[in-house]
Design a protein around this motif. Sequence first.
Motif, PDB file in Angstrom:
ATOM      1  N   GLN A   1       0.825  -1.201   0.000  1.00 30.34           N
ATOM      2  CA  GLN A   1       0.000   0.000   0.000  1.00 30.34           C
ATOM      3  C   GLN A   1       0.865   1.260   0.000  1.00 30.34           C
ATOM      4  OE1 GLN A   1      -2.178  -0.790   3.737  1.00 30.34           O
ATOM      5  NE2 GLN A   1      -1.263   1.072   4.602  1.00 30.34           N
ATOM      6  N   ILE A   2       0.260   2.341  -0.475  1.00 28.15           N
ATOM      7  CA  ILE A   2       0.936   3.627  -0.529  1.00 28.15           C
ATOM      8  C   ILE A   2      -0.119   4.725  -0.468  1.00 28.15           C
ATOM      9  CG2 ILE A   2       0.897   3.853  -3.054  1.00 28.15           C
ATOM     10  CD1 ILE A   2       3.755   4.981  -2.885  1.00 28.15           C
ATOM     11  N   GLY A   3       0.247   5.869   0.063  1.00 27.30           N
ATOM     12  CA  GLY A   3      -0.658   7.010   0.063  1.00 27.30           C
ATOM     13  C   GLY A   3      -1.175   7.427   1.422  1.00 27.30           C
ATOM     14  N   ILE A   4      -0.755   6.737   2.482  1.00 28.37           N
ATOM     15  CA  ILE A   4      -1.256   7.097   3.814  1.00 28.37           C
ATOM     16  C   ILE A   4      -0.763   8.481   4.226  1.00 28.37           C
ATOM     17  CG2 ILE A   4      -1.200   6.515   6.263  1.00 28.37           C
ATOM     18  CD1 ILE A   4      -3.021   4.737   4.671  1.00 28.37           C
ATOM     19  N   LYS A   5       0.470   8.821   3.860  1.00 21.39           N
ATOM     20  CA  LYS A   5       0.958  10.158   4.193  1.00 21.39           C
ATOM     21  C   LYS A   5       0.118  11.229   3.498  1.00 21.39           C
ATOM     22  CE  LYS A   5       5.771   8.924   5.200  1.00 21.39           C
ATOM     23  NZ  LYS A   5       7.192   9.125   4.817  1.00 21.39           N
ATOM     24  N   GLY A   6      -0.324  10.930   2.275  1.00 19.27           N
ATOM     25  CA  GLY A   6      -1.199  11.854   1.577  1.00 19.27           C
ATOM     26  C   GLY A   6      -2.534  11.987   2.272  1.00 19.27           C
ATOM     27  N   LEU A   7      -3.067  10.863   2.746  1.00 15.28           N
ATOM     28  CA  LEU A   7      -4.334  10.877   3.482  1.00 15.28           C
ATOM     29  C   LEU A   7      -4.215  11.687   4.768  1.00 15.28           C
ATOM     30  CD1 LEU A   7      -6.658   7.846   4.100  1.00 15.28           C
ATOM     31  CD2 LEU A   7      -5.889   9.200   6.038  1.00 15.28           C
ATOM     32  N   ILE A   8      -3.084  11.549   5.457  1.00 14.17           N
ATOM     33  CA  ILE A   8      -2.881  12.310   6.694  1.00 14.17           C
ATOM     34  C   ILE A   8      -2.875  13.807   6.401  1.00 14.17           C
ATOM     35  CG2 ILE A   8      -1.210  12.835   8.517  1.00 14.17           C
ATOM     36  CD1 ILE A   8      -0.363   9.889   8.431  1.00 14.17           C
ATOM     37  N   ALA A   9      -2.208  14.181   5.311  1.00 14.76           N
ATOM     38  CA  ALA A   9      -2.112  15.600   4.964  1.00 14.76           C
ATOM     39  C   ALA A   9      -3.416  16.145   4.403  1.00 14.76           C
ATOM     40  CB  ALA A   9      -0.982  15.807   3.951  1.00 14.76           C
ATOM     41  N   ASP A  10      -4.169  15.298   3.694  1.00 16.50           N
ATOM     42  CA  ASP A  10      -5.389  15.734   3.009  1.00 16.50           C
ATOM     43  C   ASP A  10      -6.383  14.566   3.027  1.00 16.50           C
ATOM     44  OD1 ASP A  10      -7.294  16.955   1.482  1.00 16.50           O
ATOM     45  OD2 ASP A  10      -6.101  17.049  -0.353  1.00 16.50           O
ATOM     46  N   PRO A  11      -7.174  14.420   4.098  1.00 14.22           N
ATOM     47  CA  PRO A  11      -8.007  13.227   4.298  1.00 14.22           C
ATOM     48  C   PRO A  11      -9.074  12.960   3.250  1.00 14.22           C
ATOM     49  CG  PRO A  11      -7.702  14.405   6.367  1.00 14.22           C
ATOM     50  CD  PRO A  11      -7.189  15.312   5.275  1.00 14.22           C
ATOM     51  N   GLN A  12      -9.268  13.856   2.292  1.00 11.79           N
ATOM     52  CA  GLN A  12     -10.235  13.560   1.230  1.00 11.79           C
ATOM     53  C   GLN A  12      -9.689  12.544   0.231  1.00 11.79           C
ATOM     54  OE1 GLN A  12     -10.738  16.649  -1.967  1.00 11.79           O
ATOM     55  NE2 GLN A  12      -9.324  17.820  -0.697  1.00 11.79           N
TER      56      GLN A  12
END
Length: 213
Positions: free
Chosen positions: A122-133
Amino acid sequence: MRFDHVSYAAEPDGLAATTERISKVLGIEAVKGGVHPRFGTRNTIFPLTNRHYLEVVEVLEHPASDKAPFGQAVRARSQAGGGWMGWCVEVKDLKPFEERLGRSAVPGNRKFPDGQELTWQQIGIKGLIADPQVPYMIRWDDGTEVLHPSNARPATVKLIGLTIAGSSARVADWLGTPVDDLLEDVKVAWTAPKGEPGILSVRFETDHGVVEI
């Protein structure tokens, strides 16, 4: 690329109590998931139709939860009172996202009581943390199809919609594809963020009618 699942962070009274409340609303029992040793979390699962599922996830007091972005995301959402943490799309190839984000996907795993193991990247959790949409991306490892969480029990409840504070254009840019192309029969209502962006609610079609959590 396809919509895969939604993640709900446990509320202050813990995983079991949070799962029980959702179970009563949906009218179905959850399935025990297990521990994600690399992330310092554990979950319960509500299998849904169309190869979708809802997971309720709780952070553990474990060193991994302090280091892994997923554990950090769960802890932050639970400490804020719990609730919808994010959504996830399944992709066949993570390389384009690795190249775009400039980092490698991370492995995840969960063992079953019979010794079988579900594994993924998986990848993209840091993006979710920064921008939860925005969703994070997952690739289930080859040979694990039968172990997909949606297969844990025959499903009767259908996920039919999301309400997200955010912008479909922003999410399309994040994914590199129009959002409607991957959501198929899951309808999204986009609203202007009042405060932090992210999932505001999820709608389900159940045996006793449509419910919203």
